[in-house]
Design an enzyme around this catalytic site. Structure first.
Site, short mmCIF file in Angstrom:
data_model
loop_
_atom_site.label_atom_id
_atom_site.label_comp_id
_atom_site.label_asym_id
_atom_site.label_seq_id
_atom_site.Cartn_x
_atom_site.Cartn_y
_atom_site.Cartn_z
N HIS A 166 27.11 -6.35 92.60
CA HIS A 166 25.90 -6.23 91.80
C HIS A 166 26.02 -7.05 90.52
O HIS A 166 27.03 -7.02 89.83
CB HIS A 166 25.65 -4.77 91.42
CG HIS A 166 25.13 -3.95 92.55
ND1 HIS A 166 24.40 -2.79 92.34
CD2 HIS A 166 25.22 -4.09 93.89
CE1 HIS A 166 24.07 -2.27 93.50
NE2 HIS A 166 24.56 -3.05 94.47
N THR B 83 20.15 -6.43 103.50
CA THR B 83 19.40 -5.65 102.52
C THR B 83 18.44 -6.50 101.71
O THR B 83 17.94 -6.06 100.68
CB THR B 83 20.38 -4.93 101.56
OG1 THR B 83 21.22 -5.91 100.96
CG2 THR B 83 21.24 -3.94 102.31
N LYS C 276 28.25 9.72 100.31
CA LYS C 276 28.14 8.54 101.17
C LYS C 276 28.93 7.40 100.55
O LYS C 276 28.83 7.15 99.34
CB LYS C 276 26.68 8.10 101.34
CG LYS C 276 26.56 6.87 102.26
CD LYS C 276 25.12 6.59 102.65
CE LYS C 276 24.48 5.57 101.76
NZ LYS C 276 23.16 5.12 102.28
N LYS D 28 29.52 3.39 100.42
CA LYS D 28 29.02 2.06 100.75
C LYS D 28 30.21 1.20 101.16
O LYS D 28 31.14 0.98 100.38
CB LYS D 28 28.32 1.44 99.55
CG LYS D 28 27.90 -0.01 99.75
CD LYS D 28 26.88 -0.16 100.88
CE LYS D 28 25.50 0.23 100.41
NZ LYS D 28 24.47 -0.05 101.46
N ASP E 54 28.39 3.68 105.27
CA ASP E 54 27.41 2.61 105.49
C ASP E 54 28.03 1.24 105.28
O ASP E 54 28.11 0.75 104.15
CB ASP E 54 26.23 2.80 104.53
CG ASP E 54 25.23 1.65 104.61
OD1 ASP E 54 25.22 0.94 105.63
OD2 ASP E 54 24.44 1.49 103.65
N ASN F 258 26.66 -1.50 106.38
CA ASN F 258 25.55 -2.47 106.46
C ASN F 258 25.61 -3.37 107.70
O ASN F 258 25.27 -4.55 107.64
CB ASN F 258 25.45 -3.32 105.21
CG ASN F 258 24.67 -2.65 104.10
OD1 ASN F 258 25.13 -2.58 102.97
ND2 ASN F 258 23.49 -2.14 104.41
N GLU G 75 25.83 5.06 109.02
CA GLU G 75 24.61 4.30 108.76
C GLU G 75 24.83 2.82 109.09
O GLU G 75 25.71 2.19 108.50
CB GLU G 75 24.19 4.45 107.30
CG GLU G 75 22.94 3.69 106.93
CD GLU G 75 22.59 3.82 105.47
OE1 GLU G 75 21.87 2.95 104.94
OE2 GLU G 75 23.04 4.81 104.83
N GLU H 90 24.41 -8.99 117.42
CA GLU H 90 25.69 -9.60 117.84
C GLU H 90 25.49 -10.35 119.14
O GLU H 90 24.96 -9.79 120.10
CB GLU H 90 26.71 -8.47 118.01
CG GLU H 90 28.11 -8.91 118.34
CD GLU H 90 29.04 -7.70 118.44
OE1 GLU H 90 29.94 -7.75 119.29
OE2 GLU H 90 28.87 -6.72 117.68
N ASN I 9 18.79 1.85 107.72
CA ASN I 9 17.85 1.27 106.78
C ASN I 9 17.63 -0.20 107.13
O ASN I 9 17.08 -0.95 106.34
CB ASN I 9 18.39 1.39 105.35
CG ASN I 9 17.48 0.75 104.34
OD1 ASN I 9 16.30 1.02 104.31
ND2 ASN I 9 18.02 -0.15 103.53
N ASP J 297 12.86 5.04 102.98
CA ASP J 297 12.66 4.87 101.55
C ASP J 297 11.17 4.68 101.26
O ASP J 297 10.55 3.75 101.78
CB ASP J 297 13.44 3.63 101.09
CG ASP J 297 13.42 3.41 99.60
OD1 ASP J 297 12.49 3.88 98.92
OD2 ASP J 297 14.34 2.74 99.09
N HIS K 161 16.71 6.01 101.98
CA HIS K 161 17.60 5.01 101.40
C HIS K 161 17.29 4.84 99.92
O HIS K 161 16.23 5.24 99.43
CB HIS K 161 17.39 3.70 102.17
CG HIS K 161 17.66 2.45 101.40
ND1 HIS K 161 16.70 1.83 100.62
CD2 HIS K 161 18.77 1.68 101.31
CE1 HIS K 161 17.22 0.75 100.08
NE2 HIS K 161 18.46 0.63 100.48
N SER K 162 18.23 4.24 99.19
CA SER K 162 18.02 3.98 97.76
C SER K 162 18.58 2.62 97.38
O SER K 162 19.53 2.14 97.98
CB SER K 162 18.73 5.07 96.93
OG SER K 162 18.84 4.69 95.57
N ASN K 163 17.94 2.02 96.39
CA ASN K 163 18.48 0.85 95.72
C ASN K 163 18.39 1.12 94.23
O ASN K 163 17.90 2.17 93.81
CB ASN K 163 17.71 -0.41 96.12
CG ASN K 163 18.58 -1.66 96.07
OD1 ASN K 163 19.50 -1.77 95.25
ND2 ASN K 163 18.30 -2.61 96.95
N HIS L 47 20.57 5.99 93.48
CA HIS L 47 21.42 5.20 92.57
C HIS L 47 21.34 5.73 91.14
O HIS L 47 21.96 5.16 90.25
CB HIS L 47 20.98 3.73 92.57
CG HIS L 47 21.53 2.92 93.71
ND1 HIS L 47 21.23 3.18 95.02
CD2 HIS L 47 22.35 1.83 93.72
CE1 HIS L 47 21.83 2.29 95.79
NE2 HIS L 47 22.52 1.47 95.03
N ARG M 74 17.96 -9.47 91.56
CA ARG M 74 19.42 -9.36 91.48
C ARG M 74 20.07 -10.31 92.49
O ARG M 74 19.67 -10.37 93.64
CB ARG M 74 19.82 -7.92 91.79
CG ARG M 74 21.25 -7.58 91.45
CD ARG M 74 21.59 -6.18 91.91
NE ARG M 74 21.92 -6.17 93.33
CZ ARG M 74 21.75 -5.11 94.12
NH1 ARG M 74 21.24 -4.00 93.64
NH2 ARG M 74 22.09 -5.18 95.39
#
Length: 442
Positions: free
Chosen positions: A27, A98, A201, A203, A231, A233, A256, A262, A285, A309, A335-337, A364, A418
């Site tokens: 981030h 994401t 959770k 990440k 998660d 991702n 998650e 693939e 998500n 979300d 979900h959250s950001n 978050h 971001r």
């Protein structure tokens, strides 16, 4: 006199962030959001908050002529016109991993929230009562969102440190490099103590998968009664995800997006295979982000928990997803950001109105809390839960001084969205995002 919209203000804002690691990188020290304020002819104010981005800001500004002087109870018709006018802006879809490329869905959500806030204030009921079948619960449960954290001192960026000279275990830990299972457990203990979380959770998509799996096991050892999820991702190859999933079977509540697209297989197909091979519940998500994707995902039995979300589905849309889940034997989550406290209120009311079985929702806010706020009294997390406000509308009041400060920061920084790759290039020179490689595995 019929309540009508007399004023609409769109305010882009920036907030401080920590060096949280994820598959997309690290981030940046700042994130952006768009705030919408509607005022009616009674003097009531309605609020909405959605992701940042200049395209969203501009489209909100272009929507003003379709909102001003309109009756607030006609909001669904107003949003329909806006959705149709700007529908082409979302044709590119959500994007990989994401990275959300959509614009119109966020414009609709910001305005929907502000309209519902106004309607709630006019009718003296809270927003949860205006959604779906009305308010279903008086409190909502959240999970403690855990991250690996990079070393901010290796970058030239101004990441936050002490908050107004204050310090406690949690405020210190969220600025401290964390790359080990024991370090993540310290995070979990700190947020359990400060906010009362009993679900967590992690990440992932950051370190070698074996280290991340060891982190999950260590968390379960210290919190044996807790629900723990993971998660990465979608960065794990299907074969690896199945092996690791079977190894985690007794430690995990759900995984998650353990794997994604693939070879010639879509993410929905690999997730369906993972779920069948491990009998572990899956959440997403990434592969069920609109109604078409959700329908296909359900047909494949790929997902147990769609994370709807409200910022990406709209508030009413997210509640409709919960109805779909209840009908099809699934459970609902969110979900959250990065977000401010207006979003915290939005998610609280949506979760309160969600139908059927729900999971502890992501937030978050614990990474933002104490740095800045946009409302006079943000909703508080106690015992891992938020009490749903009974006050009309969203139940929060904007703090114009704080909002102006966040807007000044946005203007000073001159950033749009971001960028998680910037800090990573100081950790690993020439670092580039790879959807099948954990961020620190190069």
């Amino acid at each position: 006199m019929t309540p009508t919209v007399k004023k609409m203000v769109v305010i882009p804002v920036a907030g401080k962030d920590h060096m949280l690691l994820n598959l997309s990188g690290a981030h940046y020290p700042y994130f952006t959001r768009n705030i919408v304020i509607l005022e009616d002819n009674y003097g009531n104010v309605g609020l909405g908050e959605v992701p940042g981005g200049l395209s969203i800001t501009k489209t909100l500004d272009l929507s003003k002529e379709l909102v001003l002087n309109k009756r607030i109870f006609h909001y669904k018709n107003i949003l329909k016109v806006i959705r149709e006018k700007f529908s082409e802006l979302d044709f590119s879809g959500r994007g990989i991993q994401t990275f959300d490329q959509r614009i119109t869905i966020h414009v609709i959500t910001a305005l929907e929230s502000a309209f519902l806030d106004l309607i709630g204030k006019h009718t003296k009921v809270n927003v949860a009562s205006l959604l779906g079948d009305g308010q279903q619960r008086k409190e909502i449960e959240l999970l403690g969102y855990l991250f690996y954290i990079g070393n901010r001192s290796k970058t030239p960026f101004n990441y936050p440190h002490l908050i107004n000279g204050k310090s406690d275990d949690w405020y210190n830990l969220r600025t401290t490099e964390t790359l080990t299972p024991d370090g993540v457990v310290k995070q979990a203990k700190a947020i359990h103590s400060k906010y009362g979380f009993t679900s967590f959770k992690l990440k992932g998509g950051v370190l070698e998968s074996n280290t991340e799996i060891e982190t999950i096991k260590t968390l379960k050892k210290h919190f044996p009664a807790s629900k723990i999820s993971y998660d990465p991702n979608g960065c794990l190859l299907l074969k690896e995800a199945i092996v690791l999933g079977n190894e985690l079977h007794d430690s995990i509540s759900y995984m998650e997006d353990p794997c994604g697209s693939e070879d010639s297989f879509s993410g929905r197909e690999t997730m369906a295979t993972f779920r069948k091979s491990t009998n572990i519940k899956t959440a997403t998500n990434m592969i069920a982000c609109d109604w078409r994707e959700l329908g296909i995902t359900t047909c494949l039995n790929a997902v147990d928990i769609p994370l709807a979300d409200p910022h990406f589905w709209t508030m009413s849309g997210s509640v409709e997803v919960s109805r779909f889940c209840s009908t099809h034997g699934m459970s609902w989550g969110s979900h959250s950001n990065n977000h401010f406290d207006i979003s915290l209120a939005m998610v609280t009311h949506v979760t309160a109105a969600a139908i059927g079985e729900i999971n502890p929702v992501d937030t978050h806010w614990i990474w933002q809390e104490g740095l800045e706020r946009l409302t006079c009294e943000p909703l508080t997390i106690r015992s891992g839960k938020i009490q749903v406000p009974d006050a009309p509308g969203l139940g929060v009041k904007v703090d114009m001084v704080q909002l102006e400060n966040a807007n000044k920061l946005y203007k000073k920084l001159k950033i749009n969205k971001r960028d998680d790759s910037k800090a990573m290039n100081y950790i690993i020179p020439n670092w580039k995002f790879n959807p099948k490689k954990a961020a620190l595995v190069r």
